[in-house]
Design an enzyme around this catalytic site. Structure first.
Site, PDB file in Angstrom:
ATOM      1  N   CYS A 137       6.458  12.905 -16.076  1.00  0.00           N
ATOM      2  CA  CYS A 137       7.647  13.265 -16.870  1.00  0.00           C
ATOM      3  C   CYS A 137       7.311  14.133 -18.086  1.00  0.00           C
ATOM      4  O   CYS A 137       8.134  14.954 -18.505  1.00  0.00           O
ATOM      5  CB  CYS A 137       8.400  12.011 -17.300  1.00  0.00           C
ATOM      6  SG  CYS A 137       7.389  10.759 -18.073  1.00  0.00           S
ATOM      7  N   HIS A 262      11.967  12.810 -23.593  1.00  0.00           N
ATOM      8  CA  HIS A 262      10.706  13.253 -24.179  1.00  0.00           C
ATOM      9  C   HIS A 262      10.926  14.594 -24.887  1.00  0.00           C
ATOM     10  O   HIS A 262      11.698  15.439 -24.416  1.00  0.00           O
ATOM     11  CB  HIS A 262       9.651  13.472 -23.091  1.00  0.00           C
ATOM     12  CG  HIS A 262       9.106  12.212 -22.479  1.00  0.00           C
ATOM     13  ND1 HIS A 262       9.391  10.947 -22.922  1.00  0.00           N
ATOM     14  CD2 HIS A 262       8.244  12.043 -21.424  1.00  0.00           C
ATOM     15  CE1 HIS A 262       8.749  10.054 -22.189  1.00  0.00           C
ATOM     16  NE2 HIS A 262       8.049  10.693 -21.268  1.00  0.00           N
TER      17      HIS A 262
HETATM   18  C1  2RA Z   1       5.140   7.864 -20.070  1.00  0.00           C
HETATM   19  N1  2RA Z   1       4.808   9.889 -18.822  1.00  0.00           N
HETATM   20  O1  2RA Z   1       6.013   8.394 -20.765  1.00  0.00           O
HETATM   21  C2  2RA Z   1       4.722   8.476 -18.782  1.00  0.00           C
HETATM   22  C3  2RA Z   1       5.484   7.882 -17.649  1.00  0.00           C
HETATM   23  N2  2RA Z   1       5.190   8.511 -16.412  1.00  0.00           N
HETATM   24  O2  2RA Z   1       4.573   6.830 -20.358  1.00  0.00           O
END
Ligand code: 2RA
Length: 356
Positions: A137, A262
């Site tokens: 991600c 994110h």
């Molecule tokens: C996280 N990218 O945010 C990782 C999850 N796949 O922990």
């Protein structure tokens, strides 16, 4: 009865890991996208078998993960831990399904393409193991915008910092943040060393430190020389997706008290001089990207506004002060949608076209 039984002529889809955080978003996406699938079979651990989940306006019963569960399946999406995917994706592929896997088990396998439909859709056609991998991600939250800039300017170097939401660590991550927030709400905590840690106790869930009223410069597990697995993923996956195996990439991954979405700051250096005008033109017209960049009006993307949306949002586009070949960007993407379920669904839809 599963939905769609009898919808002949359309491919059968399996969703493995249907009850998880990403699986839940996947079912929403499948209910909202064009209905190209015949049967959609929901598969999960035996513990969840028998549960009913809402999909395409109906209740669909979850079946247990077994070899037979893949009979008649054309495309199988996996959102399960690495070790489960490593065991079961080849089983599904051996039974004839094209697997689209969202774990880390196959991403760097040279026999497995790593696909972002806006950037390298052609790669999905070459899948010698019958498996296509979905990127992590954090990589996905920036790569659509970077792919568009790379196509025009030719990327030469990346320096990235992530600001990662707790849902990246699954339901446990979200529960941990919410629990910790309830412990610190209405207090004066956050004013002396260690006061937040003492208040939340050992209850740090999947994180090494308290995440409420804090930022934690860590995601994933320890790799060589102090790097984290998450940082290595961003580097390795960006190189593979963009077809730049030696691209210099420096990454620091940080967990922040955001539920979902994110964010990343990106310093991207290109082959030659770049202009903000041209960069904005590219970003404003790139499929899957929204340019939201008007600092005079206080307009830039933030996770609180981006959560629940599909695109990669880009703001704070500037030319580097000391390098006319480099751009600075702030990028946000919903880690459960484009960062996981949406990209997986888009890949599956690409593959489904082959069964048309
Ligand atoms: C996280 N990218 O945010 C990782 C999850 N796949 O922990």
């Amino acid at each position: 009865m599963t939905v769609g039984a009898g919808r002949t002529g359309r491919p059968t889809l399996a969703v493995v890991g249907a009850t998880g955080a990403v699986g839940t978003v996947m079912l929403q996406i499948l209910s909202q996208h064009a209905d190209i699938w015949g049967e959609i079979r929901l598969i999960a651990s035996p513990r969840s078998a028998g549960r009913k989940l809402a999909l395409r306006g109906e209740q669909v019963e979850v079946v247990a993960l077994t070899e037979e569960a893949f009979d008649g399946v054309h495309v199988a999406m996996f959102d399960v831990p690495d070790e489960v995917a490593a065991q079961w994706a080849p089983v599904a592929a051996a039974r004839g399904a094209v697997v689209v896997d969202n774990s880390g088990a196959f991403r760097m396998d040279p026999q497995v393409p790593l696909v972002v439909p806006e950037v390298n859709p052609h790669a999905a056609r070459v899948r010698p193991r019958g498996i296509i991998a979905n990127p992590n991600c954090t990589t996905l939250s920036m790569i659509v915008a970077l792919g568009a800039l790379h196509a025009e300017f030719g990327l030469r170097e990346l320096v990235v910092s992530s600001y990662q939401a707790v849902s990246g660590a699954g339901r446990a991550g979200v529960e941990t943040l919410r629990q910790q927030l309830s412990m610190v709400a209405g207090t004066e905590l956050g004013t002396s060393p260690g006061d937040v840690r003492r208040a939340v106790g050992d209850n740090t869930g999947p994180f090494p430190e308290p995440v409420a009223l804090n930022v934690v410069p860590w995601a994933g597990s320890l790799r060589e020389d102090g790097w984290s697995s998450e940082e290595m993923k961003v580097r390795d996956e960006s190189r593979k997706i963009l077809g730049l195996p030696r691209l210099p990439v420096a990454v620091t991954c940080v967990r922040v008290p955001v539920v979902t979405t994110h964010s990343l700051t990106v310093h991207a250096r290109f082959e030659g001089e770049v202009t903000v005008h041209k960069a904005r033109e590219i970003l404003a017209t790139a499929p899957g990207v929204v340019l939201f960049d008007n600092p005079e009006a206080g307009e830039f993307p933030t996770p609180a506004d981006v959560v629940g949306t599909d695109p990669t949002w880009v703001g704070r586009v500037r030319r580097a002060l000391d390098d006319p070949t480099a751009l600075e960007l702030f990028v946000c993407g919903d880690n459960l949608r484009k960062g996981a379920a949406l990209n997986t669904a888009q890949i599956a839809e690409l593959v489904a076209a082959d069964f048309g």
